[in-house]
Design a protein around this motif. Sequence first.
Motif, short mmCIF file in Angstrom:
data_model
loop_
_atom_site.label_atom_id
_atom_site.label_comp_id
_atom_site.label_asym_id
_atom_site.label_seq_id
_atom_site.Cartn_x
_atom_site.Cartn_y
_atom_site.Cartn_z
N ASP A 99 0.80 -1.22 0.00
CA ASP A 99 0.00 0.00 0.00
C ASP A 99 0.83 1.27 0.00
OD1 ASP A 99 -2.39 -1.45 0.04
OD2 ASP A 99 -2.32 -1.62 2.22
N SER A 100 2.13 1.16 0.18
CA SER A 100 2.95 2.36 0.32
C SER A 100 4.03 2.53 -0.76
CB SER A 100 3.61 2.38 1.70
OG SER A 100 4.47 1.26 1.85
N LEU A 101 4.61 1.45 -1.26
CA LEU A 101 5.76 1.53 -2.16
C LEU A 101 5.37 2.16 -3.51
CD1 LEU A 101 8.78 0.72 -2.13
CD2 LEU A 101 8.11 -1.31 -3.42
N VAL A 102 6.08 3.25 -3.88
CA VAL A 102 5.83 3.91 -5.16
C VAL A 102 7.04 3.83 -6.10
CG1 VAL A 102 4.06 5.47 -4.27
CG2 VAL A 102 6.44 6.19 -4.26
N SER A 103 8.23 3.56 -5.54
CA SER A 103 9.42 3.50 -6.37
C SER A 103 10.35 2.39 -5.89
CB SER A 103 10.16 4.84 -6.33
OG SER A 103 11.34 4.79 -7.10
N LEU A 104 10.74 1.53 -6.84
CA LEU A 104 11.65 0.43 -6.56
C LEU A 104 12.75 0.46 -7.62
CD1 LEU A 104 12.40 -2.23 -5.10
CD2 LEU A 104 10.80 -3.39 -6.65
N ASP A 105 13.97 0.81 -7.22
CA ASP A 105 15.09 0.90 -8.15
C ASP A 105 15.96 -0.34 -8.04
OD1 ASP A 105 17.24 1.49 -9.77
OD2 ASP A 105 17.58 3.48 -8.91
N LEU A 106 15.93 -1.16 -9.06
CA LEU A 106 16.69 -2.41 -9.12
C LEU A 106 17.77 -2.36 -10.20
CD1 LEU A 106 13.63 -4.80 -8.94
CD2 LEU A 106 15.27 -4.37 -7.11
N SER A 107 18.03 -1.20 -10.75
CA SER A 107 18.97 -1.11 -11.86
C SER A 107 20.37 -1.56 -11.47
CB SER A 107 19.01 0.32 -12.40
OG SER A 107 19.42 1.23 -11.40
N TRP A 108 21.10 -2.03 -12.45
CA TRP A 108 22.49 -2.47 -12.29
C TRP A 108 22.65 -3.61 -11.29
CZ3 TRP A 108 25.40 -1.16 -16.16
CH2 TRP A 108 25.10 0.00 -16.85
N ASN A 109 21.71 -4.56 -11.34
CA ASN A 109 21.81 -5.81 -10.60
C ASN A 109 21.98 -6.93 -11.63
OD1 ASN A 109 21.39 -5.72 -7.53
ND2 ASN A 109 19.93 -4.21 -8.29
N ALA A 110 22.06 -8.16 -11.18
CA ALA A 110 22.30 -9.30 -12.08
C ALA A 110 21.01 -10.01 -12.48
CB ALA A 110 23.27 -10.27 -11.41
N MET A 111 19.86 -9.35 -12.39
CA MET A 111 18.59 -9.97 -12.72
C MET A 111 18.34 -9.96 -14.21
SD MET A 111 16.04 -8.61 -9.76
CE MET A 111 16.71 -6.98 -9.64
N SER A 112 17.76 -11.04 -14.70
CA SER A 112 17.38 -11.08 -16.10
C SER A 112 15.86 -11.00 -16.25
CB SER A 112 17.91 -12.34 -16.78
OG SER A 112 17.41 -13.48 -16.13
N ILE A 114 11.89 -10.53 -13.70
CA ILE A 114 11.21 -10.38 -12.41
C ILE A 114 9.91 -11.15 -12.50
CG2 ILE A 114 10.11 -8.76 -10.82
CD1 ILE A 114 12.06 -6.64 -11.76
N SER A 115 9.65 -11.98 -11.52
CA SER A 115 8.43 -12.78 -11.49
C SER A 115 7.20 -11.89 -11.32
CB SER A 115 8.50 -13.78 -10.33
OG SER A 115 7.25 -14.39 -10.14
N GLY A 116 6.19 -12.13 -12.13
CA GLY A 116 4.94 -11.39 -12.02
C GLY A 116 4.26 -11.62 -10.69
N SER A 117 4.53 -12.75 -10.05
CA SER A 117 3.91 -13.05 -8.76
C SER A 117 4.41 -12.12 -7.65
CB SER A 117 4.15 -14.51 -8.37
OG SER A 117 5.53 -14.73 -8.15
N LEU A 118 5.53 -11.44 -7.90
CA LEU A 118 6.05 -10.48 -6.92
C LEU A 118 5.04 -9.36 -6.68
CD1 LEU A 118 8.64 -9.93 -5.25
CD2 LEU A 118 9.36 -8.45 -7.12
#
Length: 128
Positions: A99-112, A114-118
């Motif tokens: 209910d609160s998160l508006v910005s999530l910065d994951l740039s420059w990580n080793a992810m290829s 992101i699961s939609g279930s997240l």
Amino acid sequence: MHTCRKLDGNKMTNWSIHTLESLGTNSGALKLELSENNLRALGDDFLLLPATTEIYLNRCNITRLYPNALTHLRRLQYLHINGNKIVTLPDGLLKSVKDSLVSLDLSWNAMSSISGSLFRNGQQVMTL
């Protein structure tokens, strides 16, 4: 180890912090800048700071996030964890901040990917 009495707005960048146990439960901390510390993982119940709205964990060598890492951060709006070594995000990670998160910065990580279930619990992240 650094002990902090007042955390709000403090930049604890590059302090060689390896664990966050010394931060305690200072409920007045709204913004934490912990970038460039060697944290490596965000364990379950990683911070007990319920009023925190912004956390910056850039370039902390984080490789793993545990599913309940954000459990006590129900007011968290901005989470910046870019420049780490994160490969995957666990299901349920964003459940307590849906209910609160508006910005999530994951740039420059080793992810290829992101699961939609997240985001299945109704997260309304505006910036990803």
